[in-house]
Design a protein around this motif. Structure first.
Motif, PDB file in Angstrom:
ATOM      1  N   ILE A  71      11.187   1.397  -7.528  1.00  0.00           N
ATOM      2  CA  ILE A  71      10.630   0.174  -8.102  1.00  0.00           C
ATOM      3  C   ILE A  71      11.472  -1.071  -7.789  1.00  0.00           C
ATOM      4  O   ILE A  71      10.903  -2.110  -7.434  1.00  0.00           O
ATOM      5  N   PRO A  72      12.823  -1.011  -7.866  1.00  0.00           N
ATOM      6  CA  PRO A  72      13.578  -2.217  -7.466  1.00  0.00           C
ATOM      7  C   PRO A  72      13.248  -2.662  -6.043  1.00  0.00           C
ATOM      8  O   PRO A  72      13.134  -3.864  -5.776  1.00  0.00           O
ATOM      9  N   ILE A  73      13.046  -1.699  -5.148  1.00  0.00           N
ATOM     10  CA  ILE A  73      12.699  -2.062  -3.766  1.00  0.00           C
ATOM     11  C   ILE A  73      11.331  -2.733  -3.733  1.00  0.00           C
ATOM     12  O   ILE A  73      11.130  -3.742  -3.047  1.00  0.00           O
ATOM     13  N   VAL A  74      10.376  -2.202  -4.506  1.00  0.00           N
ATOM     14  CA  VAL A  74       9.028  -2.781  -4.526  1.00  0.00           C
ATOM     15  C   VAL A  74       9.074  -4.205  -5.089  1.00  0.00           C
ATOM     16  O   VAL A  74       8.441  -5.121  -4.555  1.00  0.00           O
ATOM     17  N   ILE A  75       9.880  -4.400  -6.145  1.00  0.00           N
ATOM     18  CA  ILE A  75      10.011  -5.748  -6.720  1.00  0.00           C
ATOM     19  C   ILE A  75      10.581  -6.704  -5.683  1.00  0.00           C
ATOM     20  O   ILE A  75      10.095  -7.817  -5.488  1.00  0.00           O
ATOM     21  N   TRP A  76      11.578  -6.214  -4.960  1.00  0.00           N
ATOM     22  CA  TRP A  76      12.180  -7.044  -3.918  1.00  0.00           C
ATOM     23  C   TRP A  76      11.154  -7.409  -2.839  1.00  0.00           C
ATOM     24  O   TRP A  76      11.106  -8.549  -2.374  1.00  0.00           O
ATOM     25  N   ILE A  77      10.287  -6.458  -2.490  1.00  0.00           N
ATOM     26  CA  ILE A  77       9.255  -6.736  -1.479  1.00  0.00           C
ATOM     27  C   ILE A  77       8.322  -7.837  -1.986  1.00  0.00           C
ATOM     28  O   ILE A  77       7.971  -8.763  -1.247  1.00  0.00           O
ATOM     29  N   ILE A  78       7.936  -7.744  -3.275  1.00  0.00           N
ATOM     30  CA  ILE A  78       7.008  -8.745  -3.823  1.00  0.00           C
ATOM     31  C   ILE A  78       7.655 -10.125  -3.809  1.00  0.00           C
ATOM     32  O   ILE A  78       7.042 -11.110  -3.404  1.00  0.00           O
ATOM     33  N   ILE A  79       8.936 -10.198  -4.208  1.00  0.00           N
ATOM     34  CA  ILE A  79       9.618 -11.491  -4.232  1.00  0.00           C
ATOM     35  C   ILE A  79       9.724 -12.061  -2.826  1.00  0.00           C
ATOM     36  O   ILE A  79       9.427 -13.225  -2.575  1.00  0.00           O
TER      37      ILE A  79
ATOM     38  N   ALA B  28       0.842  -1.193   0.000  1.00  0.00           N
ATOM     39  CA  ALA B  28       0.000   0.000   0.000  1.00  0.00           C
ATOM     40  C   ALA B  28       0.880   1.247   0.000  1.00  0.00           C
ATOM     41  O   ALA B  28       1.986   1.246   0.519  1.00  0.00           O
ATOM     42  N   GLY B  29       0.381   2.273  -0.610  1.00  0.00           N
ATOM     43  CA  GLY B  29       1.085   3.553  -0.630  1.00  0.00           C
ATOM     44  C   GLY B  29       0.188   4.555  -1.316  1.00  0.00           C
ATOM     45  O   GLY B  29      -0.739   4.165  -2.031  1.00  0.00           O
TER      46      GLY B  29
ATOM     47  N   THR C 165       1.176  16.269  -3.257  1.00  0.00           N
ATOM     48  CA  THR C 165       0.753  16.120  -4.646  1.00  0.00           C
ATOM     49  C   THR C 165       0.319  17.473  -5.221  1.00  0.00           C
ATOM     50  O   THR C 165       0.592  17.781  -6.381  1.00  0.00           O
ATOM     51  N   ALA C 166      -0.334  18.289  -4.403  1.00  0.00           N
ATOM     52  CA  ALA C 166      -0.804  19.585  -4.887  1.00  0.00           C
ATOM     53  C   ALA C 166       0.342  20.444  -5.413  1.00  0.00           C
ATOM     54  O   ALA C 166       0.209  21.106  -6.441  1.00  0.00           O
ATOM     55  N   PHE C 167       1.480  20.435  -4.721  1.00  0.00           N
ATOM     56  CA  PHE C 167       2.557  21.352  -5.108  1.00  0.00           C
ATOM     57  C   PHE C 167       3.662  20.696  -5.922  1.00  0.00           C
ATOM     58  O   PHE C 167       4.368  21.364  -6.665  1.00  0.00           O
ATOM     59  N   CYS C 168       3.873  19.402  -5.731  1.00  0.00           N
ATOM     60  CA  CYS C 168       5.006  18.761  -6.404  1.00  0.00           C
ATOM     61  C   CYS C 168       4.561  17.808  -7.499  1.00  0.00           C
ATOM     62  O   CYS C 168       5.392  17.222  -8.184  1.00  0.00           O
ATOM     63  N   GLY C 169       3.274  17.586  -7.646  1.00  0.00           N
ATOM     64  CA  GLY C 169       2.811  16.592  -8.605  1.00  0.00           C
ATOM     65  C   GLY C 169       2.868  15.218  -7.980  1.00  0.00           C
ATOM     66  O   GLY C 169       3.385  15.037  -6.887  1.00  0.00           O
ATOM     67  N   PRO C 170       2.293  14.224  -8.670  1.00  0.00           N
ATOM     68  CA  PRO C 170       2.328  12.878  -8.114  1.00  0.00           C
ATOM     69  C   PRO C 170       3.743  12.313  -8.132  1.00  0.00           C
ATOM     70  O   PRO C 170       4.361  12.217  -9.193  1.00  0.00           O
ATOM     71  N   ILE C 171       4.252  11.983  -6.943  1.00  0.00           N
ATOM     72  CA  ILE C 171       5.601  11.409  -6.832  1.00  0.00           C
ATOM     73  C   ILE C 171       5.433   9.984  -6.336  1.00  0.00           C
ATOM     74  O   ILE C 171       4.870   9.758  -5.266  1.00  0.00           O
ATOM     75  N   GLY C 172       5.886   9.026  -7.125  1.00  0.00           N
ATOM     76  CA  GLY C 172       5.586   7.635  -6.812  1.00  0.00           C
ATOM     77  C   GLY C 172       6.678   6.892  -6.068  1.00  0.00           C
ATOM     78  O   GLY C 172       7.831   7.303  -6.058  1.00  0.00           O
ATOM     79  N   PHE C 173       6.287   5.802  -5.445  1.00  0.00           N
ATOM     80  CA  PHE C 173       7.148   4.726  -4.927  1.00  0.00           C
ATOM     81  C   PHE C 173       7.931   5.057  -3.670  1.00  0.00           C
ATOM     82  O   PHE C 173       8.441   4.172  -3.015  1.00  0.00           O
ATOM     83  N   ILE C 174       8.046   6.360  -3.318  1.00  0.00           N
ATOM     84  CA  ILE C 174       8.674   6.694  -2.041  1.00  0.00           C
ATOM     85  C   ILE C 174       7.801   6.165  -0.902  1.00  0.00           C
ATOM     86  O   ILE C 174       8.283   5.561   0.051  1.00  0.00           O
ATOM     87  N   GLY C 175       6.491   6.356  -1.047  1.00  0.00           N
ATOM     88  CA  GLY C 175       5.548   5.960   0.005  1.00  0.00           C
ATOM     89  C   GLY C 175       5.530   4.468   0.278  1.00  0.00           C
ATOM     90  O   GLY C 175       5.290   4.048   1.397  1.00  0.00           O
ATOM     91  N   ILE C 176       5.780   3.642  -0.732  1.00  0.00           N
ATOM     92  CA  ILE C 176       5.811   2.191  -0.505  1.00  0.00           C
ATOM     93  C   ILE C 176       7.160   1.773   0.058  1.00  0.00           C
ATOM     94  O   ILE C 176       7.243   1.015   1.010  1.00  0.00           O
ATOM     95  N   ALA C 177       8.230   2.291  -0.564  1.00  0.00           N
ATOM     96  CA  ALA C 177       9.556   1.745  -0.278  1.00  0.00           C
ATOM     97  C   ALA C 177      10.083   2.151   1.103  1.00  0.00           C
ATOM     98  O   ALA C 177      10.608   1.312   1.837  1.00  0.00           O
TER      99      ALA C 177
END
Lengths: 352, 293
Positions: free
Chosen positions: A336-344, A98-99, A268-280
């Protein structure tokens, strides 16, 4: 009577040591981030700009003060806010993946922004946005985030399966993108370009007046998160156990989601959508601290998130070159590499 | 002990689920449990054990009748107030990464600590006491995910103990355990009921441990509910009604069920001690009735 002395004396020593280490690392990366950019500025000039601006060349002072310091502070705020909201979502949904980005909360925020910006046509460029409309955009982003969160709660009450909920999140994001696309289709060229650049994510476009909105918002979100740390610990055992421990589930969940919506929405309002920090970042924090206690994990995710965002910003400057990468691409490539590692790891072991 | 008068009492209670329509799982339930008692709840799958436990735990409101926990009716409690009287161990397997035994047990202190969950010396003493009571001293720093099923179940019981409630309810605590762990766990529960004066209720399918350790049984049958000491229930024949009598036969002397077989032949065996017992068993398995002599 109780005369027995306490025999267990290890209240998360490792965690406290890690927090100290991270607190030392943060200012180092902050200075590094100020140092690196297309215009060469030495460390001594940066220190002068921070502490003794009168002895400094005016142009250098302006670059540091008007551009690099706001950008570095934004990086710290963005990293901290996205990571804490990710941590809270992972705990409440009991879902390691989740993130705010992947479950569509950031998209919800961007829909809010798009409605205000494209819809009202007031989008003339970020610099000219007044303080009042800054608050308007932030509030729209909060509402958008909260809306998506409520949708996800409703779905996850019916479906328990982790992967299904993630797919739902992706579908929600897609549906929202479609709505945003429609808005884009009917907006003028200049507005459109600014909006598209915004969706790529940017730390450097946040001005000092906008920071005066962003800083209190993020601090408020983090304070609410810290107030929720006991709730979050109980949520780890699931809602039934949390209730049997005497927790008011509705109240606790509302508090957590208000915090999540404020944190993810403001950034998100000021910087735009920034992904994957919230999960990793929450995973990095758990592994570094070897703890699941939120009174330790929240400070740790704040520090780690801030440091990783500073590193991402440094990398996005492509040190040694005059070019800049969109921050969203850098965080994706790092995260994303961290997220892949979490899934594995998730598939191969008992964790989560 | 502060457990004086705290008990569980059901008077003509109906249990079930209420949403758009009311689905009554079982009605007319009249039962009680006293302090210092270990109560085993026995019944076939689908007879309503889990529904009963959820109702007792305050997760489901009783559809009718009066359910008294301690001194008040269950719906008069605030969440936090109930959490100080009653703790609950569900069948759910807890898997949380990087959560250690001490921190999980300390969550039991939740209703007693301040807003931030700060553990005072008294809290920490109770946590350590709970860990010792289930025999997990030395496991404090171990991660819950790396424990065996038996150890993890003990941690969950320690968490309930740390909650320091006069009543503990456990839903099938021995379900995932091997035989020796089953006995050990139920024995721990029995000791806790005795030494700490707690009322401990648990549902189980394991008759042997329940018969040997529990002080009281709630026997949930298809059309009625019986309660009493295991011995009384055996002697008054209640156990025979527990399972389908065409297939299973309850042996009152041995306190165990046997699959009913049609016996066609008769044998006379002489001998004594263990050899006689087990030879008889082997013959019976093959459909040969051993005559008394």
């Amino acid at each position: 009577m109780k005369e027995a002395a306490l025999t267990y004396h290890n209240p998360n020593q490792r965690g406290l040591k890690m927090l100290v280490l991270l607190a030392i690392l943060l200012p180092i990366f902050f200075l590094l981030d100020l140092r690196i950019g297309s215009y060469p500025i030495s460390f001594s000039d940066i220190l002068k700009a921070l502490f003794n601006p009168l002895n400094l060349d005016n142009q250098v002072f302006l670059i540091v003060n008007q551009y690099r310091i706001p950008k570095a502070i934004t990086a710290i705020l963005a990293g901290a806010a996205l990571s804490v909201s990710g941590l809270q979502m992972q705990t409440v949904f009991r879902n390691p993946l989740a993130g705010p980005y992947i479950l569509g909360v950031s998209s919800g925020a961007s829909l809010g922004v798009a409605l205000v910006v494209l819809g009202t046509g007031s989008f003339i460029g970020w610099e000219s946005i007044s303080l009042l409309s800054s608050w308007g955009i932030v509030a729209a982003a909060w509402l958008g985030s909260a809306l998506v969160l409520m949708l996800i709660i409703a779905i996850s009450a019916k479906i328990r399966e982790i992967m299904t909920i993630l797919i739902m999140g992706i579908l929600i994001s897609s549906a929202i993108s479609a709505l945003v696309n429609i808005l884009q289709y009917y907006s003028n060229e200049a507005t459109l370009k600014s909006f598209v650049i915004w969706t790529m994510g940017s730390l450097g476009s946040v001005t000092n007046p906008q920071l005066s909105v962003l800083v209190p918002s993020v601090i408020a979100g983090i304070i609410i998160a810290l107030l929720c740390s006991k709730f979050l610990d109980a949520f780890l055992l699931g809602e039934n156990y949390a209730q049997s421990l005497g927790m008011n589930i509705r109240f606790a969940r509302t508090m957590v989601f208000v915090s999540t919506a404020i944190l993810a929405g403001s950034i998100t309002a000021f910087c735009g959508p920034i992904g994957f920090i919230g999960i990793a970042v929450p995973h990095i924090a758990r592994i570094m601290l070897q703890s699941a206690k939120h009174s330790l994990l929240i400070p740790a995710t704040i520090l780690i998130g801030a440091i990783i965002m500073l590193i991402s910003d440094i990398l996005s400057q492509l040190p040694g070159s005059q070019r800049i990468l969109p921050i969203n691409s850098v965080t994706a490539l790092l995260g994303i590499p961290i997220v892949i590692w979490i899934i594995i790891r998730n598939k191969s072991s008992v964790n989560f | 002990m502060k457990n004086q008068g705290s008990l569980v009492q059901l008077e003509n209670v109906a249990i079930g689920y209420k949403s758009h329509t009311t689905k009554v799982v079982k009605s007319g339930i009249t039962l009680e449990a006293l302090p210092s008692e270990l109560v085993a709840i026995i019944g076939e799958n689908g007879v309503g054990k889990s529904t009963l436990l959820k109702t007792l735990g305050g997760f489901l409101p009783p559809i009718e009748g009066k359910l008294t926990i301690g001194e008040k009716s269950v719906h008069e409690y605030q969440e936090k107030e109930l959490a100080k009287i009653l703790s609950y161990v569900s069948t759910e397997q807890i898997r949380v990464p990087n959560l250690n035994v001490y921190d999980l047990v300390s969550l039991g202190r939740y209703p007693h600590t301040n807003w931030f969950g700060k553990l005072m010396t008294e809290d920490r003493l109770l946590i350590e006491e709970a860990i010792v009571a289930v025999g997990l001293q030395g496991f404090e720093d171990r991660l819950v995910n790396n424990l065996s099923d038996g150890e993890r179940q003990k941690v969950m019981i320690a968490r309930a103990l740390a909650q320091d409630t006069p009543i503990i309810i456990l839903d099938e605590p021995t379900a995932f355990l091997d035989l020796s762990n089953k006995f050990e766990l139920v024995h721990i529960l029995q000791q806790l009921a005795r030494t700490k004066g707690k009322t401990i209720l648990f549902s189980t399918h394991d008759l042997t441990t329940a018969l040997s350790e529990s002080d009281r049984m709630w026997l949930m049958l298809k059309d009625s509910i019986q309660q009493g000491s295991p011995e009384d229930l055996i002697l008054n024949g209640s156990f025979n009604a527990l399972f389908d009598q065409k297939k299973l036969n309850f042996d009152r002397e041995k306190g165990d069920f046997k699959i009913r077989k049609t016996t066609t032949r008769l044998a006379i065996v002489t001998g004594d001690g263990e050899r006689l017992t087990w030879t008889t068993k082997a013959l019976e398995r093959n459909g040969i009735l051993v005559a008394d002599h």
